[in-house]
Write an enzyme that holds these catalytic residues in place. Structure first.
Site, PDB file in Angstrom:
ATOM      1  CD  GLU A 140      -3.083   1.107   2.168  1.00  0.00           C
ATOM      2  OE1 GLU A 140      -2.557   0.733   3.415  1.00  0.00           O
ATOM      3  OE2 GLU A 140      -4.032   1.510   2.238  1.00  0.00           O
ATOM      4  CB  ALA A 273       0.423  -1.960  11.978  1.00  0.00           C
ATOM      5  CG  MET A 274      -0.027  -3.310   4.852  1.00  0.00           C
ATOM      6  SD  MET A 274      -0.780  -1.748   4.456  1.00  0.00           S
ATOM      7  CE  MET A 274      -2.125  -2.419   3.321  1.00  0.00           C
ATOM      8  CD  GLU A 275      -4.981  -1.749   5.682  1.00  0.00           C
ATOM      9  OE1 GLU A 275      -3.825  -1.454   6.359  1.00  0.00           O
ATOM     10  OE2 GLU A 275      -5.444  -0.934   4.738  1.00  0.00           O
ATOM     11  CG  ASN A 276      -0.299  -6.946   4.262  1.00  0.00           C
ATOM     12  OD1 ASN A 276      -0.235  -6.215   3.332  1.00  0.00           O
ATOM     13  ND2 ASN A 276       0.686  -7.081   5.154  1.00  0.00           N
ATOM     14  CD  GLU A 309      -3.269  -1.990  10.785  1.00  0.00           C
ATOM     15  OE1 GLU A 309      -3.740  -2.404   9.723  1.00  0.00           O
ATOM     16  OE2 GLU A 309      -2.455  -0.945  11.032  1.00  0.00           O
ATOM     17  CG  HIS A 312      -7.723  -1.515   8.048  1.00  0.00           C
ATOM     18  ND1 HIS A 312      -8.471  -0.668   7.369  1.00  0.00           N
ATOM     19  CD2 HIS A 312      -6.667  -0.954   8.544  1.00  0.00           C
ATOM     20  CE1 HIS A 312      -7.735   0.613   7.452  1.00  0.00           C
ATOM     21  NE2 HIS A 312      -6.598   0.324   8.240  1.00  0.00           N
TER      22      HIS A 312
HETATM   23 ZN   LIG Z   1      -5.128   1.574   8.766  1.00  0.00          ZN
END
Ligand SMILES: [Zn+2]
Length: 865
Positions: A140, A273-276, A309, A312
């Site tokens: 992202e 942090a990334m919501e993959n 997260e 998401h």
């Molecule tokens: Zn977010």
């Protein structure tokens, strides 16, 4: 205001033509860990909606060696890569008819050092301390195209099936479970199951020498994955994941749709942090909790980030914004939902109330409404929904307005519509749009249907125009109260006047709250008893300020002991905002502070701590600073004396948090007893770390670091180099960055260009020095001289923001000019908004500094007499 339309594929903005839609990808990648390069192949099933002569998709820093369509190889000349526009164009030998076709590509690329596309991260292994390497991805907003050519705009949902070749002793993780593994020459090939239709930016691939712990929540396998030796520290995250998952399954009305959910800790490479979907990645200290050595703040941060997260997984992954102009739908919503969930299961943390200024400049989540409102009052603000044309604009949309104003508006809307009605609207929205994309209009329509109220009309003023209102309260005769709204601004001459539909709440103190939708510039409240205090914005849930006339304000001051802590914090925040905006003298704020009943309420005291800390930093170099520090200590000391140094048996986490904040700020305010107490505890800590409670470590280390001599600096540095815990490393290096002795500042800064700290964090050491060391000029001089090396450690977005961010610690107008000149010669055009923000901040601070210095002297002198 132009009313936005519901989602429509054809009309969704973007660069890629809409005639061809990918349906299913099968991607195979072979990373070369020695050379940090990769090779790959992919096939894509296409739905050609109307005949085309060429295919246009995204690729960046990839070389495409071969391409075929329906098995027919394209000549090399048919393959064209446009690096600037990040596009891959394939000229077809003949018109491709409508219907299904298969594209096959082979390509090669690189493994990056920063969190863009596929990246590597070096780290010290727990226990052995051995240097290791692992791989991760961050896509992202627009970096999936760095790993494989794809239709890399969120509206092109497709199924993805990934395979990867990795060393045999590695664990590989992606969105879906492993379908098969087979040994091959040079390692093993791991094949993952196919995802449901999703946007390309939600893909994930992580691999390395990893460990995991796991459990189940209903049909969902949940796992916490970390580098070898650290998985057990994921226990708290694993338990919290189960709790949050259950809550969201119920709240959204659609159960979590994937077979597994992985929470993955990365020791570097990227900082957030990334919501993959199905494989969320976290910077390690945002996921791992060590009960023996981690602080209560770390625990709280972990829960908040998890809740954000995981929200998401529905809002963002299952239902995705059509284009980046609606990014707030993802981020504002996840911030609101995450905070709501955190507050529900952990009321003792007071998450809605605490201003919670992030310690870490890269951290985006957390309730920080005040911060968003400060930015939103300036000339440099923008509306929540804003046009996005380029990749750079998409990446820079991730800011306080998107996250925090978005969250704040949703909270106000929820409290106006009612919790259950709001939830029913969300359930409708998720059910109607799952596995698809939306615009903001779709959300308002669902909420309107559920509430039978014109939500779109109320919302327009808040999401489609910048800024927010202040409501002025004036008492008239016969119980009438006149309310007037105007735009609230700070350092913003000739601001365009705007109006809002304000979901107002108010209460006569002691009575029940009432609501009123204020739809015009003025409004009148009737029958308010002349001798009773009236409080607007009940519990501070609304995203507006209130300015009371003198009579109303004095009634409120008398009624303070009868107000709840939420209302008192709201009064403090509004009073301080009015002072900052030059709409009230500083006596309004400190007059209120001195009338507060004695208490150890965390959120209330923390509001005060934040203001005192801000003023203390602003007054660096002013002759008035010493008197101010004495006054500030006199305001905080009584609370610290009540709490004491040592945790008391059975005390709540609020007391623990407040003690830590007080020690830090009193140390900064030059409190000699606090400084001595910290030094004494540090000496004991050196011989036995367990003598110092984990919650006291960050404040004690910070104060010791601030007043360090060379010997102490060396001791802290040695501890920082040695530890394999990312959290502890942060504490030590943060303490080093705070040292105020210029000789030590010179020792700290060069660490930023070594590999002592994870790449993603190293450059922020300079920011910490600028903020904490009282020598922002030294930080800037160092950054200017080493800019190339520093920027090599960050991505394009970081590069546009970095230099301007270092200027926001200055309060001299000459620095605004310096930045403007520097930007013209050195920064890309895309950094213009960040430069404008920093220039505005310097000018704002410069004026405020002069104003506060004189007003504070008068206020403190008045006290002395
Ligand atoms: Zn977010």
């Amino acid at each position: 205001m132009n009313a936005e339309k519901p989602f429509n594929f054809e009309e969704t903005p973007g660069k890629l033509p809409k005639e061809v839609v990918p349906m299913e990808y099968s991607v195979r990648i072979i990373p070369d860990i020695g050379k940090f390069t990769l090779t790959g192949t992919e096939t894509v099933k296409l739905n050609v909606r109307s005949p085309v002569r060429r295919l246009v998709l995204n690729a960046l820093e990839l070389e495409v060696a071969g391409a075929s369509i329906d098995g027919q190889t394209l000549p090399e000349s048919a393959i064209e890569i446009d690096q600037k526009n990040e596009l891959l164009t394939l000229a077809l030998p003949s018109e491709l008819a409508a219907g299904e076709h298969t594209l096959a590509l082979s390509f090669s690329g690189k493994i990056n050092q920063q969190g863009q596309g596929l990246f590597y991260s070096h780290y010290q292994e727990q226990g052995s301390g051995e240097k290791k390497v692992m791989l991760g991805t961050q896509f992202e907003a627009t970096d999936a195209r760095r790993l494989f050519p794809c239709w890399d705009e969120p509206v092109f949902r497709a199924r993805f099936q990934l395979s990867a070749v990795v060393p045999e002793n590695w664990l590989a993780v992606s969105n879906m479970p492993v379908e098969s593994e087979k040994k091959i020459a040079g390692g093993k090939e791991v094949r993952f199951a196919t995802t449901p239709p999703m946007s390309s930016y939600l893909n994930v691939f992580v691999a390395g020498e990893l460990d995991l712990i796991e459990s189940r929540s209903g049909p969902t396998l949940i796992r916490v994955i970390a580098t070898k030796g650290k998985a057990e520290m994921g226990r708290y995250a694993l338990e919290s994941t189960a709790q949050i998952l259950q809550y969201y399954n119920d709240y959204f009305g659609v159960p979590y749709p994937l077979p597994k959910l992985d929470q993955i800790a990365l020791p570097g490479g990227f900082g957030g942090a990334m919501e993959n979907w199905g494989g969320i990645t976290y910077y390690e200290s945002a996921l791992l909790f060590d009960p023996k050595n981690s602080s209560a703040e770390t625990k709280q941060n972990i829960y908040e980030v998890l809740a954000h997260e995981m929200a998401h997984q529905w809002f963002g992954d299952l239902v995705t914004m059509a284009w980046w102009d609606n990014l707030w739908l993802n981020e504002g919503f996840a911030s609101w939902m995450g905070t709501k969930c955190t507050a529900r299961f952990n009321p003792q943390w007071e998450v809605w109330l605490r201003r919670n200024l992030p310690r870490d400049p890269t951290r985006r989540v957390g309730i920080a409404r005040e911060q968003a409102m400060e930015g939103d009052a300036r000339s440099t603000t923008h509306s929540i929904q804003q046009p996005i044309a380029t990749e750079a604009e998409a990446n820079s949309a991730f800011d306080d307005i998107t996250y925090k104003k978005g969250q704040s508006f949703l909270r106000m809307l929820e409290s106006f519509l009612g919790d259950d009605v709001f939830r029913d609207g969300i359930r409708r929205y998720i059910a109607a749009h799952k596995y698809s994309n939306t615009t903001t209009a779709d959300l308002w329509n669902a909420l309107s249907e559920a509430s039978k109220k014109p939500v779109g009309e109320i919302a327009a003023g808040w999401t489609q125009q910048p800024g927010f209102p202040v409501v002025k309260v004036n008492r008239g005769d016969a119980g009438e109260i006149a309310l007037t709204q105007e735009r609230f601004t700070a350092n913003f001459k000739n601001a365009p006047p705007l109006e809002w539909k304000i979901p107002l709440t108010y209460a006569v103190v002691g009575g029940a709250p009432e609501t009123l939708l204020m739809t015009a510039k003025t409004e009148t409240l009737q029958n308010i008893p002349a001798d009773r205090a009236l409080k607007l914005n009940v519990n501070g849930a609304g995203n507006y300020r209130v300015r009371y006339d003198n009579v109303s304000w004095n009634l409120l001051l008398q009624a303070l002991p009868h107000l709840g802590v939420q209302d008192r914090v709201n009064l403090l925040s509004d009073a301080w905002a009015l002072v900052q905006a030059n709409r009230a003298p500083v006596s309004l704020y400190f007059g209120l502070v001195e009338k507060l009943p004695a208490s150890t309420e965390l959120a209330e005291r923390e509001q005060l701590i934040n203001v005192l800390d801000f003023i203390n930093r602003l007054l660096i170099g002013s002759p008035e600073r010493k008197d101010f520090q004495r006054y500030a200590r006199s305001l905080l000391r009584p609370t610290f004396e009540t709490l004491g140094w040592e945790p008391k048996v059975g005390e709540g986490v609020a007391a623990t948090n407040l003690r830590a904040s007080l020690i830090t700020v009193l140390g900064d305010l030059n409190d000699s007893a606090i400084i001595a107490g910290c030094r004494e505890r540090f000496q004991k800590y050196l011989s036995d770390p367990q003598t110092l409670a984990p919650d006291l470590r960050p404040p004690v280390l910070a104060v010791v670091g601030r007043y360090a001599d060379e010997k102490t600096w060396n001791q802290l540095h040695e501890l920082g180099v040695k530890t394999t815990s990312i959290e502890e490393k942060q504490n030590y290096y943060s303490a080093l960055a705070g040292a105020i002795d210029p000789k030590l500042v010179k020792k700290t800064l060069p660490i930023a260009i070594t590999d002592e700290l994870p790449t993603s964090r190293a450059i922020f050491l300079v920011s910490r020095v600028a903020r904490q060391s009282e020598n922002p000029d030294m930080a800037w001089d160092f950054a200017k001289a080493n800019m190339k090396k520093l920027l090599a450690k960050t991505d394009a977005l970081g590069a546009t923001r970095y230099a301007p961010s270092l200027f926001t610690f200055f309060a001299e107008n000459s620095r605004a000019n310096e930045l403007t000149v520097y930007a013209k010669a050195n920064l890309p055009e895309t950094s213009a908004p960040e430069v404008a923000k920093a220039v505005d901040e310097i000018q704002f601070r410069s004026k405020l500094k002069r104003r506060l210095a004189s007003q504070l002297s008068a206020w403190i002198e008045r006290k002395g007499r």
